[in-house]
Design an enzyme around this catalytic site. Sequence first.
Site, PDB file in Angstrom:
ATOM      1  N   LYS A  54      -1.413   3.680  14.203  1.00  0.00           N
ATOM      2  CA  LYS A  54      -2.265   4.685  14.846  1.00  0.00           C
ATOM      3  C   LYS A  54      -2.578   4.275  16.287  1.00  0.00           C
ATOM      4  O   LYS A  54      -2.534   5.108  17.200  1.00  0.00           O
ATOM      5  CB  LYS A  54      -3.574   4.854  14.043  1.00  0.00           C
ATOM      6  N   GLN A  98     -11.175   3.357   8.620  1.00  0.00           N
ATOM      7  CA  GLN A  98      -9.987   3.226   7.775  1.00  0.00           C
ATOM      8  C   GLN A  98     -10.387   2.983   6.320  1.00  0.00           C
ATOM      9  O   GLN A  98     -11.257   2.164   6.027  1.00  0.00           O
ATOM     10  CB  GLN A  98      -9.108   2.071   8.311  1.00  0.00           C
ATOM     11  N   ASP A 121     -10.408  12.486  11.128  1.00  0.00           N
ATOM     12  CA  ASP A 121      -9.697  12.422   9.845  1.00  0.00           C
ATOM     13  C   ASP A 121      -9.862  13.716   9.052  1.00  0.00           C
ATOM     14  O   ASP A 121      -9.115  13.966   8.104  1.00  0.00           O
ATOM     15  CB  ASP A 121     -10.283  11.288   8.977  1.00  0.00           C
TER      16      ASP A 121
HETATM   17  N1  GUN Z   1      -6.271   5.348   4.309  1.00  0.00           N
HETATM   18  C1  GUN Z   1      -5.121   5.916   3.883  1.00  0.00           C
HETATM   19  N2  GUN Z   1      -4.878   7.050   4.576  1.00  0.00           N
HETATM   20  C2  GUN Z   1      -5.906   7.212   5.440  1.00  0.00           C
HETATM   21  C3  GUN Z   1      -6.222   8.185   6.419  1.00  0.00           C
HETATM   22  O1  GUN Z   1      -5.509   9.173   6.636  1.00  0.00           O
HETATM   23  N3  GUN Z   1      -7.363   7.970   7.119  1.00  0.00           N
HETATM   24  C4  GUN Z   1      -8.171   6.902   6.892  1.00  0.00           C
HETATM   25  N4  GUN Z   1      -9.281   6.801   7.622  1.00  0.00           N
HETATM   26  N5  GUN Z   1      -7.907   5.981   5.995  1.00  0.00           N
HETATM   27  C5  GUN Z   1      -6.786   6.132   5.269  1.00  0.00           C
END
Ligand code: GUN
Length: 296
Positions: A54, A98, A121
């Site tokens: 990311k 996350q 998100d």
């Molecule tokens: N953990 C697995 N996928 C995601 C996601 O799309 N966003 C976040 N914040 N954590 C995750």
Amino acid sequence: MSAKIIDGKKVSALTRDEVRQDVEDWMEAGNRAPFLQVVLIGNDPASDVYVGAKTRACKEVGIETDTMRLPDTISAKELKNTINKLNNDDSVDGILVQLPLPTHLSSHDVIESIDYRKDVDGFHPMNVGRLTVGQPSFQSCTPAGIFELLKHYSIPTKGKHAVVVGASNIVGRPVSILLSREESIGKATTTICHKYTKDLTQHTISADILVVAAGQPSLIRGEMVKEGVVVIDVGINRVADENKDKGYSLVGDCHFESVKEKASWITPVPGGVGPMTVAMLMKNTLLAAKKSIYPE
Ligand code: GUN
């Protein structure tokens, strides 16, 4: 029939190019760069990999980012205070905590403590609720990425039977809601299957569009789908593979070789849905900076 490939790598690159250009235009108009604050709690190696992808994508499109690393001993209260500071900081456009979190923290509480206007998100109940009733909202990145793929390949959904396997809050449930909405991509008759579904094949065999997000390698095999189905495989599973230097290969939730013989379109793993998730996060962060979803 042998399926045509839905190329997530290509569509993701196009989407990121678009965001890069939009960020450039935004800054040329006198605005500062969009800023994404990532919060990473504990030492989960998979989370490290995802966060790395990311933050690299942010740099590539001109979005500034910082990763705040917090110990897995942090209390719920300390974390809430930290998130509150970010909520009140005007230089922070997007906040991403996350997941998964250490077990002593409630993901519901943590997500709800994020200002929904910075929830890139799309996990906050305000965004999920608005998505459900068809109001503008941040859309969770994987479902939004799937919709970008359907749009790019002009795959019709109206009146089709869409079957979603997996009912997670991150993917399955929002995808099923989006597919059933009265929008240009939507209007599908939607079935959602999950671990309590008694006869999975009874449902998958009648799918015109099959979205699989169950986290189980080779759950769906060719004999479980009908000729011409569009298959969106969200799974990313590591399976032991002695022919690979790393000792494993990545596979989806579908048995690719048998399913592709029946499908009209299919996403590969890797290179299908995966790259789209990060691209849509970039898009959401720019929307947050521009205050496009929630104007002041
Ligand atoms: N953990 C697995 N996928 C995601 C996601 O799309 N966003 C976040 N914040 N954590 C995750």
